[in-house]
Structures are given as C-alpha cells and as structure tokens.
Design a protein around this motif. Structure first.
Motif, PDB file in Angstrom:
ATOM      1  N   ILE A  84       0.852  -1.190   0.000  1.00 35.87           N
ATOM      2  CA  ILE A  84       0.000   0.000   0.000  1.00 35.87           C
ATOM      3  C   ILE A  84       0.887   1.240   0.000  1.00 35.87           C
ATOM      4  CG2 ILE A  84      -1.723   1.316   1.303  1.00 35.87           C
ATOM      5  CD1 ILE A  84      -2.822  -1.284   0.188  1.00 35.87           C
ATOM      6  N   ARG A  85       0.565   2.181  -0.861  1.00 40.60           N
ATOM      7  CA  ARG A  85       1.256   3.476  -0.861  1.00 40.60           C
ATOM      8  C   ARG A  85       0.600   4.354   0.200  1.00 40.60           C
ATOM      9  NH1 ARG A  85       0.319   8.480  -2.805  1.00 40.60           N
ATOM     10  NH2 ARG A  85       2.112   9.754  -3.481  1.00 40.60           N
ATOM     11  N   VAL A  86       1.379   4.767   1.181  1.00 39.00           N
ATOM     12  CA  VAL A  86       0.878   5.566   2.301  1.00 39.00           C
ATOM     13  C   VAL A  86       1.023   7.054   2.019  1.00 39.00           C
ATOM     14  CG1 VAL A  86       1.158   6.038   4.765  1.00 39.00           C
ATOM     15  CG2 VAL A  86       1.457   3.703   3.907  1.00 39.00           C
ATOM     16  N   ASP A  87       2.160   7.424   1.418  1.00 34.02           N
ATOM     17  CA  ASP A  87       2.476   8.821   1.132  1.00 34.02           C
ATOM     18  C   ASP A  87       3.548   8.814   0.040  1.00 34.02           C
ATOM     19  OD1 ASP A  87       2.408  11.600   1.423  1.00 34.02           O
ATOM     20  OD2 ASP A  87       3.885  11.626   3.036  1.00 34.02           O
ATOM     21  N   ASP A  88       3.982   9.973  -0.383  1.00 36.13           N
ATOM     22  CA  ASP A  88       5.035  10.027  -1.394  1.00 36.13           C
ATOM     23  C   ASP A  88       6.257   9.260  -0.908  1.00 36.13           C
ATOM     24  OD1 ASP A  88       3.386  11.614  -2.911  1.00 36.13           O
ATOM     25  OD2 ASP A  88       4.346  13.506  -2.326  1.00 36.13           O
ATOM     26  N   LEU A 113       6.557   6.451   0.427  1.00 33.58           N
ATOM     27  CA  LEU A 113       6.360   5.738   1.695  1.00 33.58           C
ATOM     28  C   LEU A 113       5.385   4.593   1.456  1.00 33.58           C
ATOM     29  CD1 LEU A 113       6.919   5.580   4.760  1.00 33.58           C
ATOM     30  CD2 LEU A 113       4.944   7.088   5.091  1.00 33.58           C
ATOM     31  N   TYR A 114       5.822   3.370   1.746  1.00 32.38           N
ATOM     32  CA  TYR A 114       5.034   2.178   1.435  1.00 32.38           C
ATOM     33  C   TYR A 114       4.928   1.265   2.650  1.00 32.38           C
ATOM     34  CZ  TYR A 114       5.635   3.755  -3.325  1.00 32.38           C
ATOM     35  OH  TYR A 114       5.608   4.513  -4.465  1.00 32.38           O
ATOM     36  N   TYR A 115       3.797   0.570   2.697  1.00 30.40           N
ATOM     37  CA  TYR A 115       3.541  -0.440   3.723  1.00 30.40           C
ATOM     38  C   TYR A 115       3.306  -1.767   3.009  1.00 30.40           C
ATOM     39  CZ  TYR A 115       0.162  -3.188   6.507  1.00 30.40           C
ATOM     40  OH  TYR A 115      -0.530  -4.197   7.138  1.00 30.40           O
ATOM     41  N   ALA A 116       4.101  -2.780   3.359  1.00 27.40           N
ATOM     42  CA  ALA A 116       3.965  -4.116   2.772  1.00 27.40           C
ATOM     43  C   ALA A 116       3.571  -5.095   3.872  1.00 27.40           C
ATOM     44  CB  ALA A 116       5.270  -4.557   2.119  1.00 27.40           C
ATOM     45  N   GLN A 117       2.640  -5.992   3.553  1.00 28.69           N
ATOM     46  CA  GLN A 117       2.139  -6.966   4.534  1.00 28.69           C
ATOM     47  C   GLN A 117       2.193  -8.357   3.942  1.00 28.69           C
ATOM     48  OE1 GLN A 117       1.165  -6.379   7.786  1.00 28.69           O
ATOM     49  NE2 GLN A 117       1.125  -8.626   7.890  1.00 28.69           N
ATOM     50  N   PHE A 118       2.849  -9.289   4.671  1.00 30.93           N
ATOM     51  CA  PHE A 118       2.875 -10.671   4.212  1.00 30.93           C
ATOM     52  C   PHE A 118       2.902 -11.636   5.392  1.00 30.93           C
ATOM     53  CE2 PHE A 118       7.092  -8.803   3.918  1.00 30.93           C
ATOM     54  CZ  PHE A 118       7.981  -9.747   4.401  1.00 30.93           C
TER      55      PHE A 118
END
Length: 277
Positions: free
Chosen positions: A80-84, A86-91
């Motif tokens: 998921i793109r949170v901000d410029d 800045l990313y959140y990855a979930q696995f």
C-alpha cells in the motif's frame, strides 16, 4: 434478550470479524513491482525483498548476535502506498504460519521499520500475540531525516475509525503502554476494552500504531496518517488464532477517521511525561 457484554466467552472470534471489514482498504500499489530492496538492522542482519505482482521473494541473512536461522521464500504480499515514497507491505510467512511481517519502507529518507507478529500462548503478563519492532536502513540509500522511533505523540487523542459502512470504532490513546477501544457499529457493537499498544513515529504526523488484545488472541499493526485531523487514514492487518484454535487468521483492512477530541493533562499528571516503571 439482553446480551451480557461482560461475558468475554461470547465475543466474536477474529475470523468472524473479517467479512466486510476490509471495505475501506486502499487499492494495492504496483510501484514496487520489479524492485529489490534490502534492509539492514543494527545487528547487521540483511533482508532482501524482491517485489512482484501480489508477492514478495525475501532472503534473510542473520547478522552477528541474531539467533534467527537464514531462510528464503516467496510469500503472498500486499503493498500500500501511504504517502510520497512511503510504502507499507504486509505478508504472512508460509513456512512459519505463526508469523506475519509488516514492513514500512521510507524511500525518501532511506529508513525502514519491520514489525514481526508472532502467535504464541497467552500467559500472565504476556498476550498470545507478541510483536517485535526492528528499525533498519535501506541498503544503497543515504539516510536523511529522523529514523523511525517510539513516540508518545498520540497520547491524549480520541479518534473515530470507520472500516466500512457497518464497522466503526473509537480509540483513546491513554499512555505509552495502553489504549482503549469501543465498537460503535458492527458485530462487536457495545464491546470495549483496554489493551496493550506500541506507537512508532515514521514521519511527522504518520505513525505505526500496533496493539495486542488479551481477550481475543490477536494483534494488529497499522500505519496511520494523522496529519489532517478531520481526515485521518490508516492501513493495517489483523493477525491471530482462528475460531477453531488450530489455525491462523490474517487479513488486511483500511479505515477513514477523524479526531474527536484531545485531552491535555497537567504536566504533573501527564502519562506521556511519567517515568517508565
């Protein structure tokens, strides 16, 4: 018939909450497809991630003093793109199904934060799901700005979070260790509790907020954008034991929110200023 809200044996299991809870989840981002990102923590442990459509291939190389064995695998993954930048990855690890990883990557500052959620056995002073926080640098990038760090900046706030047209909760951030939640709409309506929490600051106004529940054996990791008090946004995961008690439930979600109020304590009673016990 009146429901006994205090009877925790009747509370909904985690997999019972899942249907419809993800209605406000953001669309996955393809920005990292084809990219390889290696993070290195203070022990010298290196974890290389190569992202593809709906998956991540990772290689774990333990550093000095890291007892974790070397490993490599491909897991299903959402980014998921949170901000410029800045990313959140979930696995969720396939080879160790009791473990799930939440990974925050700041490609502007060269910083990362990995949160490992592990299902174990509840015990006095020990929730069933434990969470481990590992800040790291992104290899090959210059580190600028502040690195992720624990923070008390949410203490005193009361926020409304809406996960779908049927699911709404409020959070009250009480202290460096505790927060309270109340379900305002949804299958848990009327339920409330106070649980353990941990908060890390990622960027100004953007936080990782994680909690560990004691009644239902589960934990959650979210990344929440509080920069606009009238328009909060969060992305996260719930991970824990299924209703049968033999498997795992792992699902992602998103929420829109707003600040309801902010409590300002006198300095001598401010939980954010009290020494740790």
């Amino acid at each position: 018939m009146t429901t006994n809200l205090s009877d925790t044996t009747t509370w909904l299991p985690l997999d019972g909450l899942a249907p419809g809870f993800d209605a406000n989840k953001a669309q996955p981002s393809s920005d990292l497809h084809g990219r390889t990102i290696t993070i290195v923590d203070e022990r010298g442990t290196r974890i290389t991630h190569t992202f593809g459509p709906g998956e991540v291939t990772w290689t774990y190389e333990p550093g000095e003093g890291d007892p974790t064995e070397a490993a490599s695998q491909t897991d299903a993954c959402e980014v998921i793109r949170v901000d410029d930048d800045l990313y959140y990855a979930q696995f969720h690890h396939e080879y160790l199904p009791n473990e799930a990883v939440s990974l925050v990557l700041d490609l502007r500052g060269g910083h990362a934060l990995a949160i490992l959620s592990v299902i174990g056995e509840a015990a006095p002073g020990h929730t069933a799901v434990q969470q481990h926080f590992a800040p790291a640098r992104i290899e090959g990038m210059q580190q600028t700005g502040e690195a992720p760090a624990p923070t008390n900046e949410l203490i005193g706030r009361r926020a409304l979070w809406v996960y779908s047209s049927q699911h709404a909760y409020e959070h009250v951030y009480l202290s460096p260790h505790w927060y309270s939640w109340q379900c305002l709409a949804g299958p848990e309506q009327g339920l409330a509790d106070t649980d353990e929490q941990t908060t890390w600051r990622i960027r100004p106004g953007i936080y990782v907020f994680a909690w560990r529940e004691k009644v239902i054996p589960c934990g959650s990791v979210t990344i929440a954008d509080h920069r606009d008090q009238r328009s909060l946004r969060s992305h996260g995961v719930l991970f824990g034991v299924d209703e049968a008690g033999t498997g795992q439930t792992h699902f992602t979600f998103g929420a829109f929110g707003r600040l309801l109020s902010n409590t300002v304590h006198p300095a001598e009673y401010d939980p954010a200023l009290q020494p740790e016990r």
